[in-house]
Design a protein around this motif. Sequence first.
Motif, PDB file in Angstrom:
ATOM      1  N   SER A 194      51.679 -36.743  22.595  1.00 44.90           N
ATOM      2  CA  SER A 194      50.790 -36.510  21.272  1.00 44.90           C
ATOM      3  C   SER A 194      49.439 -36.042  21.925  1.00 44.90           C
ATOM      4  CB  SER A 194      50.745 -37.813  20.607  1.00 44.90           C
ATOM      5  OG  SER A 194      52.116 -37.966  20.264  1.00 44.90           O
ATOM      6  N   LEU A 195      48.932 -36.547  23.032  1.00 44.26           N
ATOM      7  CA  LEU A 195      47.358 -36.331  23.397  1.00 44.26           C
ATOM      8  C   LEU A 195      47.535 -34.836  24.090  1.00 44.26           C
ATOM      9  CD1 LEU A 195      46.251 -39.692  24.872  1.00 44.26           C
ATOM     10  CD2 LEU A 195      45.691 -38.794  22.719  1.00 44.26           C
ATOM     11  N   ILE A 196      48.620 -34.504  24.677  1.00 46.31           N
ATOM     12  CA  ILE A 196      48.660 -33.335  25.249  1.00 46.31           C
ATOM     13  C   ILE A 196      49.288 -32.044  24.507  1.00 46.31           C
ATOM     14  CG2 ILE A 196      48.281 -34.305  27.536  1.00 46.31           C
ATOM     15  CD1 ILE A 196      51.173 -33.670  28.214  1.00 46.31           C
ATOM     16  N   GLY A 197      50.007 -32.512  23.403  1.00 44.68           N
ATOM     17  CA  GLY A 197      50.937 -31.467  22.696  1.00 44.68           C
ATOM     18  C   GLY A 197      49.962 -30.585  21.911  1.00 44.68           C
ATOM     19  N   GLU A 198      50.514 -30.102  20.864  1.00 44.10           N
ATOM     20  CA  GLU A 198      49.636 -28.877  20.012  1.00 44.10           C
ATOM     21  C   GLU A 198      48.778 -29.759  19.417  1.00 44.10           C
ATOM     22  OE1 GLU A 198      52.600 -26.875  17.573  1.00 44.10           O
ATOM     23  OE2 GLU A 198      53.743 -26.233  19.288  1.00 44.10           O
ATOM     24  N   ALA A 199      47.765 -29.000  19.266  1.00 42.21           N
ATOM     25  CA  ALA A 199      46.442 -29.670  18.713  1.00 42.21           C
ATOM     26  C   ALA A 199      46.607 -29.972  17.104  1.00 42.21           C
ATOM     27  CB  ALA A 199      45.117 -28.604  18.895  1.00 42.21           C
ATOM     28  N   GLY A 200      47.214 -29.228  16.444  1.00 41.52           N
ATOM     29  CA  GLY A 200      47.322 -29.435  15.037  1.00 41.52           C
ATOM     30  C   GLY A 200      48.193 -30.632  14.794  1.00 41.52           C
ATOM     31  N   GLU A 201      49.008 -31.013  15.685  1.00 37.34           N
ATOM     32  CA  GLU A 201      50.043 -32.104  15.419  1.00 37.34           C
ATOM     33  C   GLU A 201      49.528 -33.527  16.134  1.00 37.34           C
ATOM     34  OE1 GLU A 201      53.578 -31.101  17.120  1.00 37.34           O
ATOM     35  OE2 GLU A 201      54.084 -29.284  15.562  1.00 37.34           O
ATOM     36  N   ARG A 202      48.647 -33.570  16.705  1.00 38.22           N
ATOM     37  CA  ARG A 202      48.186 -34.641  17.545  1.00 38.22           C
ATOM     38  C   ARG A 202      47.931 -35.837  16.660  1.00 38.22           C
ATOM     39  NH1 ARG A 202      44.069 -32.048  22.001  1.00 38.22           N
ATOM     40  NH2 ARG A 202      45.648 -30.546  22.987  1.00 38.22           N
ATOM     41  N   PRO A 203      46.791 -35.769  15.700  1.00 38.08           N
ATOM     42  CA  PRO A 203      46.387 -37.063  14.940  1.00 38.08           C
ATOM     43  C   PRO A 203      47.428 -37.662  14.085  1.00 38.08           C
ATOM     44  CG  PRO A 203      44.669 -35.207  14.793  1.00 38.08           C
ATOM     45  CD  PRO A 203      46.010 -34.540  15.349  1.00 38.08           C
ATOM     46  N   ALA A 204      48.219 -36.917  13.381  1.00 35.67           N
ATOM     47  CA  ALA A 204      49.196 -37.393  12.326  1.00 35.67           C
ATOM     48  C   ALA A 204      50.496 -38.016  13.280  1.00 35.67           C
ATOM     49  CB  ALA A 204      49.802 -36.324  11.705  1.00 35.67           C
ATOM     50  N   HIS A 205      50.875 -37.119  14.271  1.00 39.34           N
ATOM     51  CA  HIS A 205      51.785 -37.688  15.201  1.00 39.34           C
ATOM     52  C   HIS A 205      51.457 -38.964  15.816  1.00 39.34           C
ATOM     53  CE1 HIS A 205      54.584 -33.901  15.144  1.00 39.34           C
ATOM     54  NE2 HIS A 205      54.285 -34.407  14.098  1.00 39.34           N
ATOM     55  N   LEU A 206      50.531 -38.969  16.554  1.00 47.62           N
ATOM     56  CA  LEU A 206      49.977 -40.044  17.153  1.00 47.62           C
ATOM     57  C   LEU A 206      49.846 -41.441  16.321  1.00 47.62           C
ATOM     58  CD1 LEU A 206      49.241 -41.136  20.072  1.00 47.62           C
ATOM     59  CD2 LEU A 206      46.921 -40.550  19.715  1.00 47.62           C
ATOM     60  N   ALA A 207      49.321 -41.265  15.215  1.00 45.93           N
ATOM     61  CA  ALA A 207      49.062 -42.538  14.388  1.00 45.93           C
ATOM     62  C   ALA A 207      50.398 -42.994  13.915  1.00 45.93           C
ATOM     63  CB  ALA A 207      48.049 -42.130  13.291  1.00 45.93           C
ATOM     64  N   GLY A 208      51.197 -42.116  13.298  1.00 44.82           N
ATOM     65  CA  GLY A 208      52.509 -42.474  12.992  1.00 44.82           C
ATOM     66  C   GLY A 208      53.361 -43.336  13.964  1.00 44.82           C
ATOM     67  N   PHE A 209      53.336 -42.483  15.121  1.00 43.64           N
ATOM     68  CA  PHE A 209      54.027 -42.869  16.089  1.00 43.64           C
ATOM     69  C   PHE A 209      53.851 -44.376  16.571  1.00 43.64           C
ATOM     70  CE2 PHE A 209      55.096 -43.226  20.902  1.00 43.64           C
ATOM     71  CZ  PHE A 209      56.271 -43.048  20.941  1.00 43.64           C
TER      72      PHE A 209
END
Length: 393
Positions: free
Chosen positions: A27-42
């Motif tokens: 999540s930290l190195i993935g696509e920039a637009g997906e980082r916050p939502a994906h990381l928090a939910g995950f």
Amino acid sequence: MDRPRRPVPWAVAVVYGAVLAGGGYWSLIGEAGERPAHLAGFVAVLALLFGVEAVHWRRYPVTMPPGPAAALLAARFALFVAAALLDGSGTSRALFVLVPFVAYFAFGRAVSVALAGICLALIAVAFTVSTPDWYRDAEYVSDLLMFSIGLVLAVCMAAVAIAERDARARLERTLDRVAELSAATERNRVARDIHDSLGHHLTAIAIQLEKASTFSDRDPALAAQALRDARASAKDALTEVRRSVHTLRDGTPPFSLPNALTDLARSADGGEPAVTVTVIGEPNSYEPASLAALYRAAQEGVTNARRHAQAATVTVSAAFDEAGARLTVADDGRGFPAAQAGSAAEGFGLLGMRERVQLLGGQISIDSLPGAGTVITVTIPRTTAASVVRRPA
């Protein structure tokens, strides 16, 4: 039957931690637009999974009924799906190997294997939905094979853990049983010792006191001698108790069978029956347990001759050679029917005597007829006695 605490409880936490690290890193190195939502939910999903485990161990630390076990398994599965959807790296697919692993402890092997097959089928369906021709891609096929291996290892690990747990439980039950048998054996030994030692001396004391009471008016000198003999028997009983306590605390002290038999005969001096002792051979080369068993047999024979047989004389003879030891106690008392020998009519003393001799691999015979006296014969093989005594307790 209550199920013990689930083995290897750390396994689930280790998988959760690995998935959290792998998914968080992606999540930290993935696509920039997906980082916050994906990381928090995950992270939130993994936190819920750790919470489910905490509820499991706090609410059901030892055993879990089938209903709550199924509910927690369903909650885990739902959170696994949520983690897999939020984790673009695919690391969260490893969570599904925990489904058959956890199910094995709650529901057994059949349910675990069935759930492993269902998880494998769901992964294949997910691949088909996302990539219809996934089976042409070596990466997808490799992932599915690795997942299959993970499922197999999870089921095997659970099976090994269950087997180890059950083996430990059987071992504990066996040790408890051994402890019970050891305690019973020790109780029987102490009971034999109390009967054979204190019982003998108390019988002598009772006889001497009765003699003193009977002759107190007719023969004061004889009554006084009887009282002295009673006091001597009391001292012998006290010495026997001290010797037994010393044996329990510090081990078996040196034992001289000729001296013990001589003391046994001396305790009857001046009264009935008159006891004579003969020892042939060298008893010192025999094991202490064998000598003690022979002495207790002689003691029991003399006590029974005093208490029941109304005998005038008792002959105690012991013979020792390379083959074994043989003790004979013969009295000229009133005897008893031969059918009583070895039957329930025998008292505790004769029963204890048989137990002692049989533990040493020996044999005992009792020959008696009404009015013809009683002959007790004890034989103990030398080699057998030594091997039994040296066997670890």
